[in-house]
Design a protein around this motif. Structure first.
Motif, PDB file in Angstrom:
ATOM      1  N   PHE A  18      22.589  31.921  48.840  1.00 14.53           N
ATOM      2  CA  PHE A  18      21.296  32.689  48.921  1.00 14.53           C
ATOM      3  C   PHE A  18      20.533  31.433  49.257  1.00 14.53           C
ATOM      4  O   PHE A  18      20.711  30.338  49.365  1.00 14.53           O
ATOM      5  N   HIS A  19      19.259  31.929  49.664  1.00 14.47           N
ATOM      6  CA  HIS A  19      18.357  30.863  50.008  1.00 14.47           C
ATOM      7  C   HIS A  19      17.984  30.045  48.561  1.00 14.47           C
ATOM      8  O   HIS A  19      17.627  30.503  47.849  1.00 14.47           O
ATOM      9  N   SER A  20      18.510  28.732  49.048  1.00 15.25           N
ATOM     10  CA  SER A  20      18.536  27.493  47.832  1.00 15.25           C
ATOM     11  C   SER A  20      19.109  28.108  46.486  1.00 15.25           C
ATOM     12  O   SER A  20      18.838  27.566  45.562  1.00 15.25           O
ATOM     13  N   SER A  21      20.099  28.834  46.855  1.00 15.53           N
ATOM     14  CA  SER A  21      21.106  29.297  45.477  1.00 15.53           C
ATOM     15  C   SER A  21      22.089  29.926  45.893  1.00 15.53           C
ATOM     16  O   SER A  21      22.489  30.074  47.260  1.00 15.53           O
ATOM     17  N   ILE A  22      23.156  30.398  44.877  1.00 15.07           N
ATOM     18  CA  ILE A  22      24.425  31.108  45.014  1.00 15.07           C
ATOM     19  C   ILE A  22      24.291  32.085  44.243  1.00 15.07           C
ATOM     20  O   ILE A  22      23.419  32.295  43.170  1.00 15.07           O
ATOM     21  N   GLY A  23      25.072  33.092  44.522  1.00 10.18           N
ATOM     22  CA  GLY A  23      25.634  34.281  43.876  1.00 10.18           C
ATOM     23  C   GLY A  23      25.917  34.022  42.090  1.00 10.18           C
ATOM     24  O   GLY A  23      26.464  32.944  42.032  1.00 10.18           O
ATOM     25  N   ARG A  24      25.491  34.826  41.353  1.00  8.11           N
ATOM     26  CA  ARG A  24      26.111  34.796  39.977  1.00  8.11           C
ATOM     27  C   ARG A  24      27.556  34.805  40.020  1.00  8.11           C
ATOM     28  O   ARG A  24      28.241  35.443  40.849  1.00  8.11           O
ATOM     29  N   ILE A  83      31.634  28.133  44.547  1.00  6.60           N
ATOM     30  CA  ILE A  83      30.963  26.801  45.204  1.00  6.60           C
ATOM     31  C   ILE A  83      32.202  26.126  46.232  1.00  6.60           C
ATOM     32  O   ILE A  83      31.493  25.734  47.135  1.00  6.60           O
ATOM     33  N   LYS A  84      33.155  26.188  45.652  1.00  3.72           N
ATOM     34  CA  LYS A  84      34.382  25.641  46.432  1.00  3.72           C
ATOM     35  C   LYS A  84      34.583  26.338  47.819  1.00  3.72           C
ATOM     36  O   LYS A  84      34.566  25.801  48.974  1.00  3.72           O
ATOM     37  N   ASN A  85      34.467  27.525  47.591  1.00  2.75           N
ATOM     38  CA  ASN A  85      34.767  28.667  49.014  1.00  2.75           C
ATOM     39  C   ASN A  85      33.574  28.700  49.760  1.00  2.75           C
ATOM     40  O   ASN A  85      33.715  28.514  51.079  1.00  2.75           O
ATOM     41  N   ILE A  86      32.328  28.452  49.263  1.00  6.79           N
ATOM     42  CA  ILE A  86      31.159  28.412  50.323  1.00  6.79           C
ATOM     43  C   ILE A  86      31.293  27.132  50.961  1.00  6.79           C
ATOM     44  O   ILE A  86      30.823  27.043  52.156  1.00  6.79           O
ATOM     45  N   THR A 125      19.755  29.786  56.666  1.00  8.33           N
ATOM     46  CA  THR A 125      20.377  29.393  57.781  1.00  8.33           C
ATOM     47  C   THR A 125      21.385  28.476  57.175  1.00  8.33           C
ATOM     48  O   THR A 125      21.113  27.847  56.071  1.00  8.33           O
ATOM     49  N   ILE A 126      22.556  28.323  57.727  1.00  7.58           N
ATOM     50  CA  ILE A 126      23.490  27.402  57.209  1.00  7.58           C
ATOM     51  C   ILE A 126      23.198  26.129  57.209  1.00  7.58           C
ATOM     52  O   ILE A 126      23.366  25.166  56.108  1.00  7.58           O
ATOM     53  N   GLY A 127      22.484  25.484  58.141  1.00  2.00           N
ATOM     54  CA  GLY A 127      21.887  24.180  58.209  1.00  2.00           C
ATOM     55  C   GLY A 127      20.989  23.905  57.009  1.00  2.00           C
ATOM     56  O   GLY A 127      20.922  22.758  56.560  1.00  2.00           O
ATOM     57  N   ARG A 128      19.932  24.831  56.712  1.00  2.00           N
ATOM     58  CA  ARG A 128      19.161  24.760  55.624  1.00  2.00           C
ATOM     59  C   ARG A 128      19.583  24.640  54.291  1.00  2.00           C
ATOM     60  O   ARG A 128      19.382  23.684  53.597  1.00  2.00           O
ATOM     61  N   GLU A 129      20.998  25.448  54.215  1.00  2.00           N
ATOM     62  CA  GLU A 129      21.440  25.309  52.786  1.00  2.00           C
ATOM     63  C   GLU A 129      22.203  23.893  52.684  1.00  2.00           C
ATOM     64  O   GLU A 129      22.541  23.594  51.572  1.00  2.00           O
ATOM     65  N   LYS A 130      22.855  23.590  53.842  1.00  2.00           N
ATOM     66  CA  LYS A 130      23.603  22.507  53.815  1.00  2.00           C
ATOM     67  C   LYS A 130      22.565  21.147  53.315  1.00  2.00           C
ATOM     68  O   LYS A 130      23.026  20.141  52.495  1.00  2.00           O
ATOM     69  N   MET A 131      21.274  21.183  53.749  1.00  6.55           N
ATOM     70  CA  MET A 131      20.651  20.084  53.672  1.00  6.55           C
ATOM     71  C   MET A 131      19.668  20.033  52.297  1.00  6.55           C
ATOM     72  O   MET A 131      19.414  19.128  51.720  1.00  6.55           O
ATOM     73  N   SER A 132      19.498  21.284  51.773  1.00  6.79           N
ATOM     74  CA  SER A 132      18.339  21.685  50.629  1.00  6.79           C
ATOM     75  C   SER A 132      18.932  22.436  49.594  1.00  6.79           C
ATOM     76  O   SER A 132      18.233  22.592  48.591  1.00  6.79           O
ATOM     77  N   ASN A 133      20.059  22.972  49.667  1.00  7.08           N
ATOM     78  CA  ASN A 133      20.648  23.692  48.373  1.00  7.08           C
ATOM     79  C   ASN A 133      21.038  22.981  47.272  1.00  7.08           C
ATOM     80  O   ASN A 133      22.160  22.018  47.602  1.00  7.08           O
TER      81      ASN A 133
END
Length: 210
Positions: free
Chosen positions: A155-161, A173-176, A198-206
C-alpha cells in the motif's frame, strides 16, 4: 488504446479496476465486489465485452460480486492464484462468515502460478505470487502500461495485514522486497484499498523497507 478506471466499492471500500481495450472493445476487471451496476459501469457505458476477472486474492471483499458478474457475462473467465483457490469456497478462510455473517463461495475458471504470463485483451500480464496477506496472493504486472495491480499486498506507505488465516508477516515483507521492489521504480502500483503509489516511492519512504 487502453482506458483504465477505478471504482471503490463494497463493505470495506475496495478498489476494483477496469481496463478496456478501446480498439477491440474488450475488458478485464481486477477484483469484484459491491453492486454490479457500479462495478460494471465503465464496461456497460462503453458497450464492451468483459472477458476476464483477475482476482488478487480470495478475501470476501475482493470476490463477493464474482457470481453476479458471471450471470451477466456467462463466458467470463475468472482467474486466481493457484494457492488461493481453496480459500474461494471456504467462508472461514475467505472471511465472509466472520465479517459479513454469511457464506460467500466463488468458483474460479483458471488458476495462475508465480511467473506465469497470460495474454488478455491484447495485454501481456505477468503473474507474481506474493504470499503473506494470504497464502497465494497474486499481483498482476502489465509492463507495457507500467502498472501493477497488487491487491492487499503493498500500500501507499504501508503493507497488507498478515493476521488473517493463511497470512504470514515475515513472508509478506520478504516477498514484497524480492518480487515487487525489483520492478522499475516508475511502475504505478494500484492497490486494493486507499490511493495509488509507485514502486520508487515505496522503496524510498515506506517504513517497512527503509
Amino acid at each position: 488504446m487502453y482506458k483504465m478506471t477505478c471504482r471503490t466499492l463494497g463493505p470495506v471500500a475496495t478498489n476494483c479496476y477496469t481496463i478496456i481495450n478501446e480498439d477491440t472493445n474488450e475488458a478485464i476487471l481486477v477484483d469484484a465486489t459491491g453492486r454490479t451496476d457500479s462495478l460494471l459501469a465503465a464496461i456497460n457505458d462503453a458497450g464492451a465485452k468483459l472477458v476476464a476477472v483477475l482476482l488478487t486474492h480470495a478475501h470476501f471483499d475482493h470476490i463477493d460480486a464474482v457470481e453476479k458478474v458471471r450471470e451477466l457475462f456467462p463466458d467470463v473467465q475468472v482467474y486466481i492464484g493457484i494457492n488461493d483457490e481453496r480459500l474461494l469456497g471456504n467462508p472461514n478462510l475467505n472471511l465472509s462468515l466472520g465479517f459479513m455473517g454469511e457464506s460467500v463461495s466463488v468458483r474460479a475458471d483458471k488458476t495462475v502460478s508465480d511467473g506465469e504470463e497470460i495474454e488478455l485483451i491484447g495485454l501481456k500480464i505477468r503473474c507474481i505470487e506474493v504470499p503473506g496477506h494470504t497464502i497465494g496472493g497474486m499481483c498482476y504486472y502489465i509492463e507495457s502500461l507500467g502498472t501493477l495491480f497488487d491487491g492487499d499486498t503493498l500500500f501507499h506507505s504501508s503493507i497488507g495485514r498478515s493476521d488473517f488465516p493463511t497470512g504470514n508477516g515475515e513472508d509478506l515483507i520478504k516477498n514484497i522486497k524480492e518480487k515487487l521492489l525489483v520492478l522499475p521504480e516508475e511502475t504505478q502500483v494500484f492497490p486494493g484499498h486507499d490511493s495509488e503509489t509507485t514502486i520508487g516511492r515505496e522503496k524510498m519512504s515506506n517504513y517497512y523497507f527503509i
